[in-house]
Design an enzyme around this catalytic site. Structure first.
Site, PDB file in Angstrom:
ATOM      1  N   CYS A  50       0.857  -1.173   0.000  1.00  0.00           N
ATOM      2  CA  CYS A  50       0.000   0.000   0.000  1.00  0.00           C
ATOM      3  C   CYS A  50       0.902   1.234   0.000  1.00  0.00           C
ATOM      4  O   CYS A  50       2.101   1.127   0.207  1.00  0.00           O
ATOM      5  CB  CYS A  50      -0.889   0.003   1.248  1.00  0.00           C
ATOM      6  SG  CYS A  50      -2.642   0.042   0.890  1.00  0.00           S
ATOM      7  N   CYS A  56      -4.111  -0.591  -2.875  1.00  0.00           N
ATOM      8  CA  CYS A  56      -4.635   0.744  -3.145  1.00  0.00           C
ATOM      9  C   CYS A  56      -4.194   1.167  -4.537  1.00  0.00           C
ATOM     10  O   CYS A  56      -3.187   0.674  -5.061  1.00  0.00           O
ATOM     11  CB  CYS A  56      -4.175   1.754  -2.098  1.00  0.00           C
ATOM     12  SG  CYS A  56      -2.425   2.154  -2.128  1.00  0.00           S
ATOM     13  N   CYS A  72       3.855   1.068  -8.072  1.00  0.00           N
ATOM     14  CA  CYS A  72       4.511  -0.119  -7.527  1.00  0.00           C
ATOM     15  C   CYS A  72       5.875  -0.326  -8.174  1.00  0.00           C
ATOM     16  O   CYS A  72       5.998  -0.237  -9.391  1.00  0.00           O
ATOM     17  CB  CYS A  72       3.631  -1.340  -7.782  1.00  0.00           C
ATOM     18  SG  CYS A  72       4.312  -2.891  -7.181  1.00  0.00           S
TER      19      CYS A  72
END
Length: 148
Positions: A17, A89, A96
């Protein structure tokens, strides 16, 4: 970092997250509590925002103690390979770090965002409990629900 596919051991899962303060911490806690026999869970963030005290509180209500967990970056984890990286999220999904192989997205609402207009402690707790329970349902389906 790379993904390893280890048939002999538990499935390693990184819950990712943005700040590793709430949703990813809850997911790690549920995975340790409910699926420790088949999942080796970790959580981390793109940034560190500190452990959210409401996340700790609602997990304690459900009988899961995450108070010893802490907000951390991927680089701080004791392992460098994961069978699955699950972003929880949208921001983490979009930003990422690159993980070859099995990176999947399973988004959940952001409790701190949900409670910005809350006028009572009960409203705040309700939002956190709702997301906690949604994450529990998802974690209970693991690792079977993950793509092979």
């Amino acid at each position: 970092m790379s993904i390893s596919n280890s048939a002999e051991s538990r499935t390693t899962v990184l819950f990712l997250c943005t700040g590793n303060s709430c949703r990813s911490q809850i997911a790690e806690g549920w995975a340790r509590h409910l699926r420790a026999d088949v999942i080796e869970p970790y959580s981390a963030g793109i940034e560190k925002h500190g452990l959210n005290h409401y996340a700790v509180r609602v997990m304690a209500e459900a009988g899961v103690d995450i108070s010893g967990q802490h907000s951390k970056l991927v680089e701080e984890l004791p392992v460098t390979t994961f069978d699955y990286v699950i972003t929880l999220c949208g921001h983490a999904h979009e930003t990422c770090p690159y993980f070859p192989g099995r990176t999947i997205h399973q988004g959940f609402p952001d409790p701190p965002e949900m409670v910005k207009a809350a006028t009572s402690e009960e409203e705040i707790l309700h939002a956190y409990r709702t997301v906690r329970d949604q994450i529990r349902q998802f974690v209970e389906s693991l690792p079977d629900a993950l793509p092979q």
